[in-house]
Motif scaffolding. Structure first.
Motif, mmCIF file in Angstrom:
data_model
loop_
_atom_site.group_PDB
_atom_site.id
_atom_site.type_symbol
_atom_site.label_atom_id
_atom_site.label_comp_id
_atom_site.label_asym_id
_atom_site.label_seq_id
_atom_site.Cartn_x
_atom_site.Cartn_y
_atom_site.Cartn_z
ATOM 1 N N THR A 62 -53.372 -12.338 17.700
ATOM 2 C CA THR A 62 -52.042 -12.648 18.210
ATOM 3 C C THR A 62 -51.314 -13.628 17.297
ATOM 4 N N GLN A 63 -50.046 -13.301 17.015
ATOM 5 C CA GLN A 63 -49.225 -14.215 16.217
ATOM 6 C C GLN A 63 -49.115 -15.538 16.962
ATOM 7 N N GLN A 64 -49.111 -16.641 16.220
ATOM 8 C CA GLN A 64 -49.089 -17.975 16.817
ATOM 9 C C GLN A 64 -47.901 -18.780 16.287
ATOM 10 N N ASP A 92 -47.633 -9.667 13.508
ATOM 11 C CA ASP A 92 -47.747 -9.085 14.847
ATOM 12 C C ASP A 92 -48.527 -7.775 14.862
#
Length: 112
Positions: A62-64, A92
């Motif tokens: 997951t992109q953070q 993403d």
């Protein structure tokens, strides 16, 4: 940090990975759109990198967005390591294919 700078950093990391995996020629396509950025890298390579499954799994994390600000300065630093953990915080979607010694990786970054 502007999106263009981030996409350049992602592209540099991916190119370093491919080069270190034995790819010496690559075609690169990138696009900056209203709601996302895309990078596609395609090139010939002798064999599929032994760590490719691991790298793809990490990149699909997951992109953070909260990590981006903290690492903005670090992302510009260069050394011989592939920064897959930092890179995965910026991406993403990852698509890839390896067939007939042609490797393709497409990374999509949605703008938040």
């Amino acid at each position: 940090m502007r999106e263009y700078r981030k996409i350049k950093l992602i592209m540099n990391e991916l190119l370093d990975y491919f080069y270190n995996s034995g790819m010496t020629q690559a075609n690169i396509h990138f696009g900056l759109f209203d709601h996302q950025s895309e990078i596609t890298i395609t090139g010939q390579i002798e064999s599929e990198p032994s760590d490719l499954d691991f790298v793809i799994e990490k990149l699909r994390a997951t992109q953070q967005p909260e990590v981006e600000e903290y690492y903005e300065d670090l992302l510009g630093l260069r050394d011989d390591e592939f920064h897959v953990d930092i890179l995965s915080a910026l991406i993403d979607v990852v698509e890839y294919d390896f067939e007939d010694n042609i490797m393709m990786l497409k990374a999509i970054r949605k703008h938040h």
